[in-house]
Each structure stands twice: as C-alpha cells, then as structure tokens.
Design a protein around this motif. Sequence first.
Motif, PDB file in Angstrom:
ATOM      1  N   GLU A 185       0.811  -1.209   0.000  1.00  0.00           N
ATOM      2  CA  GLU A 185       0.000   0.000   0.000  1.00  0.00           C
ATOM      3  C   GLU A 185       0.848   1.264   0.000  1.00  0.00           C
ATOM      4  O   GLU A 185       0.324   2.368   0.187  1.00  0.00           O
ATOM      5  N   ASP A 188       0.381   3.838   2.710  1.00  0.00           N
ATOM      6  CA  ASP A 188      -0.899   4.541   2.571  1.00  0.00           C
ATOM      7  C   ASP A 188      -0.846   5.666   1.545  1.00  0.00           C
ATOM      8  O   ASP A 188      -1.662   6.595   1.592  1.00  0.00           O
ATOM      9  N   ASN A 189       0.089   5.581   0.621  1.00  0.00           N
ATOM     10  CA  ASN A 189       0.193   6.593  -0.437  1.00  0.00           C
ATOM     11  C   ASN A 189      -0.116   6.019  -1.814  1.00  0.00           C
ATOM     12  O   ASN A 189       0.297   6.573  -2.832  1.00  0.00           O
TER      13      ASN A 189
END
Length: 291
Positions: A185, A188-189
Amino acid sequence: MEQESEQTQLKVAGAESLPKERSGLRIRGWLIESRNRPILTSRCVEQWEHEIGTSHLPEMVFGESTLILLHLETGIKIHFNALDALKGWKDEALPPVEVPAAAQWKFRSKPFQQVILDYDYTFTTPYCGSETVDPNEAKHRTGAISEGESCSLLWEDCKEKIDLVALASKEPILFYDEVVLYEDELADNGVSLLTVKVRVMPSSWFLLLRFWLRVDGVLMRLRDTRMYCCFGSDGNTKPVVLREICWREATFQELSAKGFPSDSAAYSDPNLISQRLSILLHKTQKLKAPW
C-alpha cells in the motif's frame, strides 16, 4: 443442485475437477490449477531477500500462491509466482518514483530509520510469467526429452490477435480464480499489486496477469499480460497459445491536463481508467514450442 449442474457442464465439455483438496480442472489435455496460500513468514522473507539480493520486499508477499497451466502431452508448463516476478523487479531496477511523501516513509522493520530511496519502492516488474517444458510429463509421452533435461519456451512476435469476440460469448465458465502474488500500500500513499486471473471455458482458456500501480497524486502504471489458448478438435495436439503484452502509464499531471480528475479517489479501478493511460509497449506473440 448447483454442484450437480456444474458437474454436468464439466462432463459435457470433456473436463473433470481436480480432487477436493486442489483447485482446478483437467480439460482437453490441459491441467489448470490455482493455489492461494498465506503471506510469507518473517523467516521466509529473510530467505527471499537473500536469494533476490535485496533488503526490501512488498508488505504482503504470497510466496506459495501460484497459477499453473500444464499441457500434459507436450509437457509445456506456464506458471506464475511471486519469486520470479520479484526477481524481474530487481533486475529491471527502475529509478524510484519521485514523490514528496516518500521522503518521510519509514523502514517497516526499523521504524526509527528513514527510508533511503535508492531503489524502486513500487515493485514494478516486467514479469510476463514463467515457462518451461516439464520433463517429468513430456519424456514419457512424447519421447522428445530425456531424463533431467528441460527446455525453455520461445515466443515469436505475430500479427494474430486474441479473439475477443470468442471471449465475449456466453459460454459457461467451467473454472475461474484470482491469485494475488504480492501487494503493497506504499505507506498509505497508493497501491502496488500483482495478480493473475484465469477463466476456463469449454472452447478455451484465458488469463490476465496484471501489475497495477498508483502513487497518489503522482503516477499510475498498468502492465498487463494476456494469454489465450483455443482448444483444437484434438486436445492432445500441440497447443497454440497467444500472448499479448501491454504497458501503460501516465502522471496525474498529464491526466489533469487532458481534463481528467486529479483526485486519486477517482482511480481506484484500473479497468475503468486503463484507456486514459498512454501506451508505452504493445505486442502480440505466439508460443513456439521447442520441437
């Protein structure tokens, strides 16, 4: 009742399911099997890092998950696995995507050290699958391969195209599965995801190997490999397999300049946005067996 209907469809197509503990089927001389397994343990991750020659792997690596297509008469084996895909990533060694947020990412195993972005943290791979001739199958059936000998397969560029009309027909789907090989992921970016899907019909099989990358606000990249095999009248004849490779990508800036949204939330499904990405590579090839 549903199970009986499925068994009837298989029988009519000349196919049979693999034993209950296995996922797949035999059809027209092909054995097609998928395996979905858990992510690698920390010990296995260390072994993989040593073998690949890296200290970085995706967050989730499904190291024992695989899709296998084996032609029993010829021994042709086409299979897909995370290890070979990550070796391709390491060998290609693309420069890291420039993104401001990445400067603040942390090593997952060493949270107090900052990431040194000297490698392709997106895990982009040129991997199109693994192929060989399996001597254990072919040597007894064709006499063409001796004990312990193995041959790689060759792909030749061709003008033939995958029959999309046939794929769009309303044939019953005898077997379908999706295998995730690895996923990250990107702190989270965004998302980095490698999957392979297979669909088997009475007349053919079709698969899609897809690497999908979205670095939020910066870049999207799509690398697709499609393979298609139409069964002949005799399932034991040498198979004709077509492979189509298409690489696409675009920056968010390029998409915004064309009037498309610049919000990452608008690009969660690669199927919906693939036509908006620029084509960097496109070719169709035919499998040439080493007879």
